[in-house]
Design an enzyme around this catalytic site. Structure first.
Site, PDB file in Angstrom:
ATOM      1  N   HIS A 182       0.636 -20.500 -29.784  1.00  0.00           N
ATOM      2  CA  HIS A 182       1.522 -21.115 -28.937  1.00  0.00           C
ATOM      3  C   HIS A 182       1.710 -20.551 -27.644  1.00  0.00           C
ATOM      4  O   HIS A 182       2.700 -19.369 -27.730  1.00  0.00           O
ATOM      5  CB  HIS A 182       2.772 -21.048 -29.654  1.00  0.00           C
ATOM      6  CG  HIS A 182       4.094 -21.879 -29.031  1.00  0.00           C
ATOM      7  ND1 HIS A 182       4.887 -22.517 -29.842  1.00  0.00           N
ATOM      8  CD2 HIS A 182       4.285 -22.264 -27.891  1.00  0.00           C
ATOM      9  CE1 HIS A 182       5.620 -23.415 -29.119  1.00  0.00           C
ATOM     10  NE2 HIS A 182       5.260 -23.164 -27.970  1.00  0.00           N
TER      11      HIS A 182
ATOM     12  N   LEU B 285       0.090 -21.160 -20.592  1.00  0.00           N
ATOM     13  CA  LEU B 285      -0.622 -20.423 -19.498  1.00  0.00           C
ATOM     14  C   LEU B 285      -0.285 -21.004 -18.008  1.00  0.00           C
ATOM     15  O   LEU B 285      -1.033 -20.474 -17.078  1.00  0.00           O
ATOM     16  CB  LEU B 285      -2.177 -20.672 -19.651  1.00  0.00           C
ATOM     17  CG  LEU B 285      -2.625 -20.102 -20.919  1.00  0.00           C
ATOM     18  CD1 LEU B 285      -4.126 -20.050 -21.248  1.00  0.00           C
ATOM     19  CD2 LEU B 285      -2.483 -18.486 -21.096  1.00  0.00           C
TER      20      LEU B 285
ATOM     21  N   HIS C 109       7.991 -22.669 -33.401  1.00  0.00           N
ATOM     22  CA  HIS C 109       9.041 -21.740 -33.425  1.00  0.00           C
ATOM     23  C   HIS C 109      10.322 -21.956 -33.909  1.00  0.00           C
ATOM     24  O   HIS C 109      11.369 -22.375 -33.457  1.00  0.00           O
ATOM     25  CB  HIS C 109       9.525 -21.495 -31.702  1.00  0.00           C
ATOM     26  CG  HIS C 109       9.467 -23.052 -31.094  1.00  0.00           C
ATOM     27  ND1 HIS C 109      10.070 -24.079 -31.458  1.00  0.00           N
ATOM     28  CD2 HIS C 109       8.896 -23.351 -29.760  1.00  0.00           C
ATOM     29  CE1 HIS C 109       9.957 -25.085 -30.629  1.00  0.00           C
ATOM     30  NE2 HIS C 109       9.318 -24.552 -29.621  1.00  0.00           N
TER      31      HIS C 109
ATOM     32  N   ASN D 191      14.054 -21.444 -25.792  1.00  0.00           N
ATOM     33  CA  ASN D 191      14.046 -22.761 -26.542  1.00  0.00           C
ATOM     34  C   ASN D 191      13.155 -22.931 -27.722  1.00  0.00           C
ATOM     35  O   ASN D 191      12.053 -22.700 -27.749  1.00  0.00           O
ATOM     36  CB  ASN D 191      14.066 -23.863 -25.498  1.00  0.00           C
ATOM     37  CG  ASN D 191      13.989 -25.127 -26.241  1.00  0.00           C
ATOM     38  OD1 ASN D 191      14.019 -25.441 -27.339  1.00  0.00           O
ATOM     39  ND2 ASN D 191      13.968 -26.199 -25.547  1.00  0.00           N
TER      40      ASN D 191
ATOM     41  N   ASP E  40       4.795 -18.067 -28.187  1.00  0.00           N
ATOM     42  CA  ASP E  40       5.571 -18.972 -27.327  1.00  0.00           C
ATOM     43  C   ASP E  40       5.900 -17.955 -26.089  1.00  0.00           C
ATOM     44  O   ASP E  40       6.766 -18.318 -25.290  1.00  0.00           O
ATOM     45  CB  ASP E  40       7.161 -19.375 -27.976  1.00  0.00           C
ATOM     46  CG  ASP E  40       7.651 -20.612 -27.118  1.00  0.00           C
ATOM     47  OD1 ASP E  40       6.979 -21.026 -26.155  1.00  0.00           O
ATOM     48  OD2 ASP E  40       8.818 -21.016 -27.319  1.00  0.00           O
TER      49      ASP E  40
END
Length: 431
Positions: A55, A58, A229, A275, A302
């Site tokens: 996760h 980029l 997540h 989030n 993340d």
């Protein structure tokens, strides 16, 4: 090209020398460096399979002011990663074969980590029509994971169709579990702290309701579903129950959800806005226990870099997200008991082997053994480090760990036998 890694502790199981030749592990034992080989002194260091991140954001194409594939993979290499899965919420969205092939090509050109693009589930992440899943799967990028991350696939009919479609080629839907009608206007976790601060709350049930629904859909269709997540104790229980029934479900947890809580919002510093939001001590404890047990399969960063104008502002206007690639291993080790008490085999499973299996990356996530691709990470368990944002490789600096002392350091990273990091520093020549 040959490299002898001398005296490394292989996953905490005992010391050995590892000879790497032509991108693969050639021998393991008590070895002498062959003529012309480089020697890396690994005395006191732990040798792990190269880390794999499920996760990563980029930002390229489209938001190169926040991150590029080059700077993002440099951050990955410094964090011990040899492969990252690039999320689809770029500009343009990675919802066609052309965009995912562009991202993969940028990764090859950078040379610091393998970049596996993740394709969007829906066109433009709009949640209305399926994207070109088959074309992305058949492309040179060989996409196997599809996600609208940043947005939930909230329409159950679309989610069912996506699960059915990817089942035909062994693909996977990675769901951002958030019922949008329950989080409209939300700024942080709903609870005592949000009430105290007067910020609109984000209820945990918004995540849990989607996880429960999609477990049932995946079970009905007979397809694979992965939850991005996860952040609540009840989500852990839903996944535990699903696995006990044999549902093909996997889940990841982010380092910040293993360490930080909604108490951080007292500072009103938007670096802590993320989030899903930071939750409570109870949720952190449940996630840590589930990670150690294996109910949660993997740690995923993340990694969400943001340009200053998107983060250095008031809380309500700030975009959610924080950096993660360079600090993830340290926090994972801390969450699993610290460098002296953690099981390094468990660390390898959650940060490398399981993510590689989930992402269908057969060259990664393999313990050092003769014949395996030499995607490896050397870690110093005795050395701590202090996070200085300006010293991170990422183009952005929105880390919540600024000034924090973290355990373990990455001393070296090898991508198919070629050092991308040595002595904790990037190797600038990657070709």
């Amino acid at each position: 090209m040959s490299t002898l890694i001398k005296g490394a502790d292989l996953l905490g199981r005992g010391r050995a020398d590892v000879l790497v030749r032509d991108g693969r592990v050639a021998e393991i034992g008590t070895l002498t460096a062959p003529a012309g080989a480089e020697t890396v002194d690994a005395d006191g260091l732990i040798l792990l399979p190269g880390l794999v991140d499920l996760h990563t954001h980029l930002r390229e194409p489209g938001r190169e002011d926040a991150e590029t594939v080059l700077t993002g993979t440099q951050a990955a290499a410094k964090g011990g990663y040899t492969a990252v899965c690039a999320m689809a919420n770029s500009y343009p969205v990675a919802d066609t074969a052309g965009v995912v092939e562009q991202v993969a090509a940028l990764g090859r050109a950078a040379g610091y980590a393998d970049v596996q693009p993740i394709g969007a589930v829906s066109i433009g992440l709009a949640g209305e029509r399926l994207a070109e899943l088959g074309a992305m799967a058949d492309s040179a990028a060989r996409v196997r994971i599809f996600s609208d991350d940043g947005h939930c696939v909230h329409d159950p009919r679309l989610m069912r169709r996506a699960l059915e479609y990817v089942k035909t080629f062994g693909g996977l839907i990675a769901q951002h579990a958030e019922e949008p009608r329950l989080t409209e206007g939300a700024e942080m976790n709903e609870g005592a702290v949000s009430a105290e601060l007067g910020l609109p709350g984000w209820p945990s049930v918004a995540e849990e309701a989607i996880v429960a629904r999609d477990v049932l859909l995946a079970e009905y269709v007979g397809s694979r579903v992965h939850f991005c997540h996860i952040s609540t104790a009840r989500t852990v229980e839903i996944i535990r129950e699903a696995k006990a029934r044999g549902v093909d479900v996997t889940a990841e947890v982010c380092p910040h959800h293993l360490l930080l809580t909604d108490e951080a919002a007292h500072s009103y510093d938007p670096v802590f806005k993320v989030n899903p939001p930071l939750r409570t001590d109870r949720d952190v404890a449940a996630l840590r226990a589930a990670l150690a047990e294996g109910v949660v399969d993997a740690v995923a960063t993340d990694h969400a870099p943001h340009a200053p104008q998107d983060k250095d502002c008031e809380w309500a206007a700030a975009r959610p997200g924080m950096l993660g690639l360079e600090t993830a291993l340290s926090i994972t080790v801390a969450a699993l008991g610290g460098p002296e008490d953690c099981d390094w085999d468990t660390v390898a499973e959650r940060t490398s082997r399981a993510p590689a299996r989930i992402a269908s990356l057969p060259g990664h996530g393999r313990d050092p053994e003769p014949g395996a691709e030499a995607n490896l990470t050397l870690v110093d368990p005795s050395e701590s480090w202090t996070v200085v944002p300006s010293e991170l490789a990422s183009l952005s600096q929105n880390t919540p760990y600024a000034g924090m002392e973290l355990p373990v350091t990455v001393q070296a990273t090898f991508l198919r036998g070629r050092a991308t990091v040595l002595d904790g520093k990037l190797v600038e020549e990657t070709e």
